[in-house]
Every structure is written in C-alpha cells, then in structure tokens.
Design a protein around this motif. Structure first.
Motif, PDB file in Angstrom:
ATOM      1  N   GLY A 173       0.877  -1.232   0.001  1.00 24.22           N
ATOM      2  CA  GLY A 173       0.122   0.079  -0.011  1.00 24.22           C
ATOM      3  C   GLY A 173       0.878   1.266   0.101  1.00 24.22           C
ATOM      4  O   GLY A 173       1.637   1.260   0.321  1.00 24.22           O
ATOM      5  N   SER A 174       0.286   2.227  -0.629  1.00 22.58           N
ATOM      6  CA  SER A 174       0.814   3.714  -0.844  1.00 22.58           C
ATOM      7  C   SER A 174      -0.268   4.606  -0.858  1.00 22.58           C
ATOM      8  O   SER A 174      -1.683   4.020  -0.934  1.00 22.58           O
ATOM      9  N   GLY A 203      -3.453  -3.527  -0.767  1.00 28.13           N
ATOM     10  CA  GLY A 203      -3.131  -4.202   0.575  1.00 28.13           C
ATOM     11  C   GLY A 203      -4.684  -4.933   1.046  1.00 28.13           C
ATOM     12  O   GLY A 203      -4.730  -5.850   1.566  1.00 28.13           O
ATOM     13  N   ILE A 204      -5.636  -4.066   0.839  1.00 28.61           N
ATOM     14  CA  ILE A 204      -7.081  -4.583   1.068  1.00 28.61           C
ATOM     15  C   ILE A 204      -7.322  -5.814   0.387  1.00 28.61           C
ATOM     16  O   ILE A 204      -7.561  -6.741   1.180  1.00 28.61           O
ATOM     17  N   LEU A 205      -6.947  -5.776  -0.755  1.00 24.41           N
ATOM     18  CA  LEU A 205      -7.221  -7.239  -1.480  1.00 24.41           C
ATOM     19  C   LEU A 205      -6.433  -8.069  -1.027  1.00 24.41           C
ATOM     20  O   LEU A 205      -6.834  -9.327  -0.968  1.00 24.41           O
ATOM     21  N   ALA A 206      -4.987  -7.787  -0.720  1.00 28.45           N
ATOM     22  CA  ALA A 206      -4.055  -9.088  -0.523  1.00 28.45           C
ATOM     23  C   ALA A 206      -4.315  -9.539   0.936  1.00 28.45           C
ATOM     24  O   ALA A 206      -4.415 -10.742   1.194  1.00 28.45           O
ATOM     25  N   THR A 250       0.938   7.243   7.993  1.00 25.13           N
ATOM     26  CA  THR A 250       0.269   8.271   7.691  1.00 25.13           C
ATOM     27  C   THR A 250      -1.165   7.501   6.518  1.00 25.13           C
ATOM     28  O   THR A 250      -2.332   8.301   6.858  1.00 25.13           O
ATOM     29  N   LEU A 251      -1.154   6.506   6.425  1.00 18.22           N
ATOM     30  CA  LEU A 251      -2.495   5.864   5.608  1.00 18.22           C
ATOM     31  C   LEU A 251      -3.421   5.128   6.758  1.00 18.22           C
ATOM     32  O   LEU A 251      -4.292   5.012   6.487  1.00 18.22           O
ATOM     33  N   MET A 252      -2.915   5.082   7.949  1.00 22.99           N
ATOM     34  CA  MET A 252      -3.711   4.263   9.034  1.00 22.99           C
ATOM     35  C   MET A 252      -5.163   4.712   9.171  1.00 22.99           C
ATOM     36  O   MET A 252      -5.977   3.966   9.133  1.00 22.99           O
ATOM     37  N   PRO A 253      -5.550   6.180   9.430  1.00 24.81           N
ATOM     38  CA  PRO A 253      -6.657   6.587   9.474  1.00 24.81           C
ATOM     39  C   PRO A 253      -7.583   6.199   8.476  1.00 24.81           C
ATOM     40  O   PRO A 253      -8.735   5.934   8.834  1.00 24.81           O
ATOM     41  N   SER A 254      -7.204   6.131   7.153  1.00 27.50           N
ATOM     42  CA  SER A 254      -8.099   5.836   6.001  1.00 27.50           C
ATOM     43  C   SER A 254      -8.345   4.324   6.000  1.00 27.50           C
ATOM     44  O   SER A 254      -9.238   3.866   5.322  1.00 27.50           O
ATOM     45  N   LEU A 255      -7.402   3.478   6.672  1.00 29.46           N
ATOM     46  CA  LEU A 255      -7.640   2.125   6.341  1.00 29.46           C
ATOM     47  C   LEU A 255      -8.476   1.230   7.506  1.00 29.46           C
ATOM     48  O   LEU A 255      -8.896   0.357   7.414  1.00 29.46           O
ATOM     49  N   ILE A 256      -8.581   2.007   8.539  1.00 25.14           N
ATOM     50  CA  ILE A 256      -9.516   1.461   9.609  1.00 25.14           C
ATOM     51  C   ILE A 256     -10.684   1.017   9.245  1.00 25.14           C
ATOM     52  O   ILE A 256     -11.249   1.727   8.542  1.00 25.14           O
ATOM     53  N   GLY A 257     -10.872  -0.271   9.294  1.00 25.58           N
ATOM     54  CA  GLY A 257     -12.260  -0.750   8.982  1.00 25.58           C
ATOM     55  C   GLY A 257     -12.411  -1.585   7.867  1.00 25.58           C
ATOM     56  O   GLY A 257     -13.418  -2.140   7.663  1.00 25.58           O
ATOM     57  N   GLY A 280       1.279   0.384  11.514  1.00 22.45           N
ATOM     58  CA  GLY A 280       1.611   1.744  11.016  1.00 22.45           C
ATOM     59  C   GLY A 280       3.251   1.764  11.085  1.00 22.45           C
ATOM     60  O   GLY A 280       3.574   1.699  12.149  1.00 22.45           O
ATOM     61  N   ILE A 281       3.838   2.030   9.900  1.00 22.21           N
ATOM     62  CA  ILE A 281       5.177   2.292  10.020  1.00 22.21           C
ATOM     63  C   ILE A 281       5.418   3.617  10.104  1.00 22.21           C
ATOM     64  O   ILE A 281       5.052   4.441   8.968  1.00 22.21           O
ATOM     65  N   GLN A 282       6.070   4.359  11.191  1.00 23.37           N
ATOM     66  CA  GLN A 282       6.023   5.683  11.123  1.00 23.37           C
ATOM     67  C   GLN A 282       6.847   6.374   9.940  1.00 23.37           C
ATOM     68  O   GLN A 282       6.388   7.466   9.746  1.00 23.37           O
ATOM     69  N   GLU A 283       7.780   5.987   9.815  1.00 25.86           N
ATOM     70  CA  GLU A 283       8.837   6.244   8.663  1.00 25.86           C
ATOM     71  C   GLU A 283       8.132   6.113   7.279  1.00 25.86           C
ATOM     72  O   GLU A 283       8.922   6.510   6.418  1.00 25.86           O
ATOM     73  N   GLY A 284       7.220   5.328   7.079  1.00 27.11           N
ATOM     74  CA  GLY A 284       6.794   4.884   5.769  1.00 27.11           C
ATOM     75  C   GLY A 284       7.588   3.841   5.438  1.00 27.11           C
ATOM     76  O   GLY A 284       8.099   2.912   6.092  1.00 27.11           O
TER      77      GLY A 284
END
Length: 512
Positions: A264-265, A272-275, A294-301, A310-314
């Motif tokens: 995911g990016s 990532g959702i599909l995998a 940075t993506l975590m809030p949009s991925l929840i649920g 979540g990888i802080q450094e991306g």
C-alpha cells in the motif's frame, strides 16, 4: 498429468518399440483405433449428420506416422458405419514405414481416396475432417501442398478433429505457425504435449482428450519428464494435498499461521486490502497489514479481521528497515510489494529484508521492479527460507532484460531457467500460469478465465499464496495450490455473473 516435449515423446516412443519390444505398427493401430472412437463419439453428440445417411468424414493424411494413425482410423470408421474419404496431401506412394503398411491396407479394402491437388475435393460432401497431416516430428511452418490443404480445411467451415496436435502448432511452446489447423477437438496420443496446455496453442486445439496407445505411463518418470498440468489428482499424488483444504476439529487460529502483508501507498492502498482479504479467505489464521502510518486513519475498518501495523517512517530506507525486520521475523510468512510504490533506496531496502530474515517471502508488483533494477541480483545470497516471485509477463521481461514477446514465446522454459538460476519459486502469471521451482519441476495451471484480467487480480493471488506459506505449506505446493485456487475462484465467480467481462478482483475473494 504429464506435459511432454516432442523430444521426450520421441524417446519414450523409441524405448517402447526397441527396448520393450512393442511393435511400432501396434502403437499405430492403437492410436488410430482411439481416434476412430473419438470421431464416432463426436459424430453422435456434437455434429449430427447433415444428410439422411451416415456421416461422411474426410481423413487428411500426411506422409509421416501421424498420417498412418489417420489411415488406421479410416479403417475402423468404415467398420463402424461411417463413410470415409482419405485425402492424401501428397502422392501416397511417397509414404514409408508403418504409414506405408496402413496405406496398402486401405487400398486393399477399397477405401475411397483422393490426392490433394490432383483430384477435386468437394468439401460440401463432408460432415467433418480428421487432421492427420503433421505430428510432433515436424518443425517450422507447413509448406507446399500441406499448407494449402490446411487453409482449405479451415475455410471449409467443417468441424476438425486433430490427431495428437493441430497441424501447424509447435508441440513444445504452443506457438502457432501460418497456417495452422483450428480444431474443434484434439486427441493427444499417450501424453499431453506442452503446446496443448499453453496459449495460443490451447485455443487452437479445442476440446482435448488424452488417449492411451500402449506406451507405459511409468516411462515419464524414467525419462525425467518434469512438467505437469495441475489437476486434483496431481495435487494428491505429488503433494499429498486435498484441494478442498479440510481441517481437523481440534485447531485454532494459531494453527493456521500469521502472515505479514507489506503493501500500500497513498495512490494504491486498495492493493493491501485485496491481499489481506484474500489471505484471510484462503485460510490464514492471522494477518497483519504493514503500511505507512500516514495511511492508517483511512485504512481502519476496511479489513476488520486484519491487524494494522503503522510504519511511522513510511517505506523510507534505511529508517523503516528495523521495524519491518522485527515484524517479518515474528510471522510465518510475508508478502511484500502490492501497491508499494517506488522510493529512494528501495532496492537496498528490499535486499536487507531478503538477507536478514529467515521467513518465507513472496515478492510481487513493485518489489519485483526493485529486483529488476538490482544490477547485482544474481549475486544476492541464496536464502535459507523460500522466496516466491509472482511476475506478470511485463515484469518478467524486466527481470530477464528481454521483450515481453520473447517471454511469451516459450513461457515454460523461461520460467524454469529463471527459477533454477536464481533458486526461487517463480509464478509466471497470465493465461495458463506457469509455476517453476529451483529443482527444475514446472506446473501449468488450467483454471481461470479472461475475466480475471482486471486490476487487483494479482494482489488477490499474492494474498492467497502468502496465506498458504504462513499456514506451513511447502513453497512449491503453496505456489501451485494458490494459483489453482485463484483460477478456480475466478471460474466460479464468472459462472455466477452474466459474463466474464464484469468480474472484479473482489469477486475472486468471495468465490474462494
């Protein structure tokens, strides 16, 4: 089911004749008899005669053993009440060996014959055509009278049954020459030829039947035939697997492994959702999805059954490496690459994960492009744990430094060479996906359909194979079973819709 080359078939044929003592004429008799049976069945079920009388078939005969098989079939068809006209591509007096014996028998029985180019051929009189022109011993494009006869047969509009392979088809690669017979059915003799399981040859062959002609099946092992068509029987016999994946009652989520999905990016979080969803549907007990924080809030649920890391450094290098190394080491397998994107130092980032973990890895999508950019990939150390690469033809072309067309010309051998050279499990995706292992074995998958040619289908496959790796399946079995299940899910999904055109990747997950 074994898939053989023309050379392997020739060696087994010669061993049967000269070492086992089974006469060549007996093998030809068996082959022709099997072809006649298939013609009879074809006539009954697929093409009722257009006339009031018996069906009338044209038997196109070349000068080799394939032509001899056709002449035997002609005798048996006459006995079963089917009308036959033998159409020789060339002067029948040029036939030699066993084919000449069959020619003489046909003459003595008074079977109707014509010589193409010398006698008029009224195609409208026939109900079907047997193609016994060119077998596995021929090479290159058909020429002269044979080429002209192939074109006329195709243009006749009649159903064609090919003996062993459609004339004009490369038996090893599945590439088609000009011209090539377009068969409604092919009767493969003794073993399935590689070219019949690969495109475009598979499409030219129509329905395929494998006929036993007296060459012992055990010879395939003796002559080290290393390529197989995936079937439930192959999974049972070679891997000891039941494709329904039954479970013991006394198990829990920890029994079925923990998979890490690094995917995911910002632009491709759906990969990532599909995998992850595919991995869970394929039976993995636990899945953790690693993605930039940075993506975590949009991925929840989006995948409530999966855990998020979540990888802080991306995905930056070298900052993110230690966190990822620790995460991979704590899981039974890791999928790296779907929707990952590219970033500075990414090839060095991937090499660190490659070298400093003992966990089975599956590399897909952008991870494969990182490998392709690694000028020293051939010098990377061999991993103690398996690695599975899942390129589509374009990615494979970049890995090999050749054109996509060159990859597609001989998919089986390209995959086998790469897997052996780099000591990896290679899944060369596409129609009739090829799975090749470092030991030289290769498998061709028959499941799947064109509706699966849609964005995200590869992410689903990565999740399925990664799930099986995490569950403890041996890498070769995981790759083969994952590909087969993926294709079978696509077939079920297509059957439940109005057409293959409407399939999307998520449909495959729900059909698992």
């Amino acid at each position: 089911m074994y898939l053989v080359t023309a050379d392997e078939m020739r060696k087994m044929d010669e061993h049967t004749i000269f070492s086992l003592g089974i006469p060549a004429v007996a093998l030809m008799e068996n082959a022709g008899c099997q072809v006649a049976r298939e013609v009879e069945a074809f006539s009954r079920t697929m093409m009722p005669s257009r006339s009031q009388g018996a069906p009338h078939w044209a038997i196109l005969v070349g000068k080799g053993n394939n032509g001899g098989d056709g002449l035997v079939a002609a005798r048996h068809l006459i006995d079963s009440g089917i009308e036959v006209t033998v159409v020789y591509a060339q002067d029948p007096d040029t036939l030699v060996g066993e084919a000449a014996i069959q020619r003489d028998a046909a003459r003595k029985l008074g079977i109707r014959q014509a010589v193409y180019g010398a006698d008029p051929i009224e195609w409208g009189r026939f109900d079907g055509i047997v193609d016994a022109l060119l077998g596995t011993g021929s090479s290159g494009a058909p020429r002269g009278q044979v080429a002209s006869l192939i074109r006329d047969a195709n243009q006749s509009g009649l159903p064609i049954l090919s003996v062993d392979i459609p004339s004009g088809l490369d038996p090893d690669t599945g590439q088609i020459h000009e011209p090539c017979i377009k068969a409604a059915k092919t009767v493969a003799l003794a073993f399935l030829k590689r070219g019949l399981a690969q495109y475009p040859g598979r499409e030219m062959a129509g329905e395929i039947t494998v006929a036993n002609i007296g060459i012992p099946r055990q010879l395939a092992e003796r002559f080290q035939v290393a390529v197989h068509l995936l079937t439930p029987q192959v999974f049972e016999q070679r891997f000891g697997l039941d494709t329904t994946l039954p479970r013991r009652p006394d198990t829990h989520k920890g029994t079925y492994g923990h998979l890490l999905v690094c995917a995911g990016s910002q632009a491709m979080s759906g990969a990532g959702i599909l995998a992850c969803r595919a991995a869970l549907r394929a039976g993995c007990g636990l899945v953790t999805w690693a993605a930039p924080a940075t993506l975590m809030p949009s991925l929840i649920g989006h995948v409530p059954e999966a855990m998020l890391l979540g990888i802080q450094e991306g995905w930056t290098y070298p900052q993110a490496v230690e966190r990822l190394l620790a995460a991979i080491r704590q899981r039974q397998a890791a999928v790296i690459g779907p929707g990952l994107g590219r970033f500075p130092g990414d090839t060095a980032w991937l090499r660190t994960l490659w070298e400093q973990t003992d966990t089975p890895l599956l590399l897909d999508a952008d991870a494969l492009n990182m490998l392709a950019d690694a000028a020293d990939f051939a010098a990377w150390p061999q991993r103690t744990a398996p690695v599975v690469l899942t390129p589509h033809p374009g990615e494979m072309a970049r890995l090999c430094g050749v054109s996509t067309a060159e990859i597609q010309r001989n998919r089986i051998e390209v995959a086998r060479h790469f897997a052996q050279k780099h000591r990896v499990l290679l899944v060369l995706k596409g129609a009739a996906t090829v799975i090749a292992s470092p030991d030289g074995d290769a498998y061709v998958n028959p499941t799947g359909n064109p509706g699966m040619a849609t964005g995200g289908s590869g992410d689903v496959l990565a999740g399925i194979i990664g799930s099986l790796l995490a569950q403890g399946y041996e890498a070769k079995a995981a790759a083969c079973l994952g590909v087969w299940l993926h294709g079978a899910a696509g077939d079920r999904a297509a059957a439940g819709r109005k057409g293959m055109f409407s399939l999307i990747a998520g449909d495959l997950i729900e059909a698992l």
